[in-house]
Enzyme design. Structure first.
Site, mmCIF file in Angstrom:
data_model
loop_
_atom_site.group_PDB
_atom_site.id
_atom_site.type_symbol
_atom_site.label_atom_id
_atom_site.label_comp_id
_atom_site.label_asym_id
_atom_site.label_seq_id
_atom_site.Cartn_x
_atom_site.Cartn_y
_atom_site.Cartn_z
ATOM 1 N N CYS A 192 0.824 -1.208 0.000
ATOM 2 C CA CYS A 192 0.000 0.000 0.000
ATOM 3 C C CYS A 192 0.864 1.267 0.000
ATOM 4 C CB CYS A 192 -0.957 0.001 1.188
ATOM 5 S SG CYS A 192 -0.142 -0.186 2.771
ATOM 6 N N HIS A 193 2.150 1.118 0.319
ATOM 7 C CA HIS A 193 3.019 2.307 0.277
ATOM 8 C C HIS A 193 3.178 2.823 -1.155
ATOM 9 C CE1 HIS A 193 5.719 -1.150 -0.396
ATOM 10 N NE2 HIS A 193 6.399 -0.335 -1.168
#
Ligand SMILES: [Zn+2]
Length: 141
Positions: free
Chosen positions: A47-48
Protein backbone atom coordinates in the site's frame (compact mmCIF):
# COMPACT_ATOMS: atom_id res chain seq x y z
CA UNK A 1 -8.64 -2.54 -3.26
CA UNK A 2 -5.86 -4.62 -1.79
CA UNK A 3 -5.67 -6.83 -4.88
CA UNK A 4 -5.42 -3.82 -7.22
CA UNK A 5 -2.70 -2.46 -4.97
CA UNK A 6 -0.79 -5.72 -5.05
CA UNK A 7 -0.43 -5.37 -8.84
CA UNK A 8 1.71 -2.22 -8.56
CA UNK A 9 5.28 -3.28 -9.28
CA UNK A 10 8.23 -2.31 -7.10
CA UNK A 11 9.76 1.01 -8.07
CA UNK A 12 6.43 2.47 -9.17
CA UNK A 13 3.60 4.39 -7.56
CA UNK A 14 -0.04 5.00 -8.43
CA UNK A 15 -2.50 7.62 -7.20
CA UNK A 16 -5.36 6.71 -4.87
CA UNK A 17 -7.69 7.57 -7.77
CA UNK A 18 -6.17 4.78 -9.84
CA UNK A 19 -7.06 2.17 -7.22
CA UNK A 20 -10.59 3.59 -7.01
CA UNK A 21 -10.93 3.21 -10.78
CA UNK A 22 -9.50 -0.29 -10.73
CA UNK A 23 -12.15 -1.46 -8.28
CA UNK A 24 -14.91 0.20 -10.30
CA UNK A 25 -15.60 2.97 -7.76
CA UNK A 26 -13.96 6.02 -9.32
CA UNK A 27 -15.42 8.41 -6.76
CA UNK A 28 -14.30 6.34 -3.78
CA UNK A 29 -10.87 7.94 -3.52
CA UNK A 30 -11.20 8.66 0.20
CA UNK A 31 -12.48 5.14 0.86
CA UNK A 32 -9.36 3.81 -0.83
CA UNK A 33 -7.25 5.94 1.47
CA UNK A 34 -8.92 4.63 4.59
CA UNK A 35 -8.98 1.01 3.39
CA UNK A 36 -5.27 1.11 2.65
CA UNK A 37 -4.68 2.90 5.94
CA UNK A 38 -6.10 -0.21 7.61
CA UNK A 39 -4.10 -2.65 5.46
CA UNK A 40 -3.60 -5.59 7.83
CA UNK A 41 -0.58 -6.89 5.95
CA UNK A 42 1.53 -3.88 4.88
CA UNK A 43 4.55 -6.07 4.19
CA UNK A 44 2.57 -8.27 1.77
CA UNK A 45 0.28 -5.73 0.14
CA UNK A 46 2.39 -2.77 -0.99
CA UNK A 47 0.00 0.00 0.00
CA UNK A 48 3.02 2.31 0.28
CA UNK A 49 3.00 2.39 -3.57
CA UNK A 50 -0.34 4.19 -3.56
CA UNK A 51 0.27 7.90 -3.07
CA UNK A 52 -1.37 11.23 -3.57
CA UNK A 53 -1.39 12.36 -7.18
CA UNK A 54 0.80 15.33 -6.25
CA UNK A 55 3.61 12.94 -5.32
CA UNK A 56 3.25 13.42 -1.57
CA UNK A 57 3.15 10.07 0.20
CA UNK A 58 -0.21 10.27 1.99
CA UNK A 59 -1.06 8.21 5.04
CA UNK A 60 0.47 4.87 5.87
CA UNK A 61 0.23 2.45 8.77
CA UNK A 62 3.91 3.07 9.50
CA UNK A 63 3.52 6.83 8.98
CA UNK A 64 4.11 9.11 6.00
CA UNK A 65 7.89 9.50 6.52
CA UNK A 66 8.35 5.71 6.56
CA UNK A 67 6.20 5.42 3.46
CA UNK A 68 8.33 7.93 1.63
CA UNK A 69 11.52 6.19 2.75
CA UNK A 70 10.27 2.82 1.48
CA UNK A 71 9.33 4.31 -1.90
CA UNK A 72 12.70 5.99 -2.25
CA UNK A 73 14.41 2.72 -1.30
CA UNK A 74 12.47 1.12 -4.16
CA UNK A 75 13.89 3.81 -6.48
CA UNK A 76 10.64 5.71 -6.94
CA UNK A 77 11.64 9.22 -7.94
CA UNK A 78 9.14 11.11 -5.81
CA UNK A 79 11.00 14.36 -6.39
CA UNK A 80 10.36 14.08 -10.11
CA UNK A 81 6.74 13.05 -9.58
CA UNK A 82 6.24 16.16 -7.44
CA UNK A 83 7.91 18.46 -9.94
CA UNK A 84 5.74 17.07 -12.73
CA UNK A 85 2.61 17.38 -10.58
CA UNK A 86 3.40 21.04 -9.90
CA UNK A 87 3.40 21.55 -13.65
CA UNK A 88 0.06 19.64 -13.77
CA UNK A 89 1.71 16.68 -15.52
CA UNK A 90 0.46 13.31 -14.31
CA UNK A 91 1.17 11.14 -17.35
CA UNK A 92 4.15 10.74 -19.64
CA UNK A 93 3.82 9.68 -23.25
CA UNK A 94 6.23 8.73 -26.00
CA UNK A 95 6.06 10.54 -29.29
CA UNK A 96 7.55 7.54 -31.04
CA UNK A 97 5.39 4.74 -29.61
CA UNK A 98 2.26 6.81 -28.92
CA UNK A 99 1.96 5.15 -25.52
CA UNK A 100 1.15 7.04 -22.33
CA UNK A 101 1.49 5.98 -18.69
CA UNK A 102 2.26 7.12 -15.17
CA UNK A 103 5.66 8.80 -14.79
CA UNK A 104 7.09 5.95 -12.68
CA UNK A 105 5.93 3.19 -15.05
CA UNK A 106 8.79 1.06 -16.32
CA UNK A 107 7.84 1.89 -19.92
CA UNK A 108 7.45 5.62 -19.30
CA UNK A 109 10.88 5.78 -17.67
CA UNK A 110 12.48 4.30 -20.79
CA UNK A 111 11.28 7.13 -23.04
CA UNK A 112 14.23 9.21 -24.19
CA UNK A 113 14.02 12.88 -23.16
CA UNK A 114 13.57 14.14 -26.71
CA UNK A 115 10.47 12.01 -27.17
CA UNK A 116 8.89 12.54 -23.76
CA UNK A 117 5.61 14.42 -23.63
CA UNK A 118 3.77 15.31 -20.42
CA UNK A 119 0.00 15.31 -20.02
CA UNK A 120 -2.51 16.25 -17.37
CA UNK A 121 -4.96 13.51 -18.39
CA UNK A 122 -4.80 10.41 -20.53
CA UNK A 123 -7.62 11.85 -22.67
CA UNK A 124 -5.54 14.92 -23.37
CA UNK A 125 -2.75 12.73 -24.64
CA UNK A 126 -4.82 10.88 -27.28
CA UNK A 127 -2.08 8.29 -26.99
CA UNK A 128 -2.62 4.61 -26.31
CA UNK A 129 -2.55 3.81 -22.58
CA UNK A 130 0.24 1.53 -21.46
CA UNK A 131 -1.16 -1.98 -21.81
CA UNK A 132 0.05 -3.47 -18.54
CA UNK A 133 -0.65 -0.64 -16.15
CA UNK A 134 -3.92 0.62 -17.60
CA UNK A 135 -3.49 4.31 -16.78
CA UNK A 136 -6.56 5.19 -18.87
CA UNK A 137 -8.72 3.79 -16.11
CA UNK A 138 -7.45 6.54 -13.88
CA UNK A 139 -8.99 9.11 -16.23
CA UNK A 140 -7.68 12.24 -14.65
CA UNK A 141 -5.17 12.47 -11.89
ZN1 LIG B 1 2.88 1.79 -18.03
Amino acid sequence: MLSATSRIPPGQNRPYAWVAQEVGRPKAVRAVGSALGRNPVPLLIPCHRVTRSDGKPGDHVFGAPAKEAILRAEQVNLTEVRELAKARIFYIGSETTGIVCFPTCHNARRITPGHRRGFRTVGQASYRPCRHRRPALAGTA
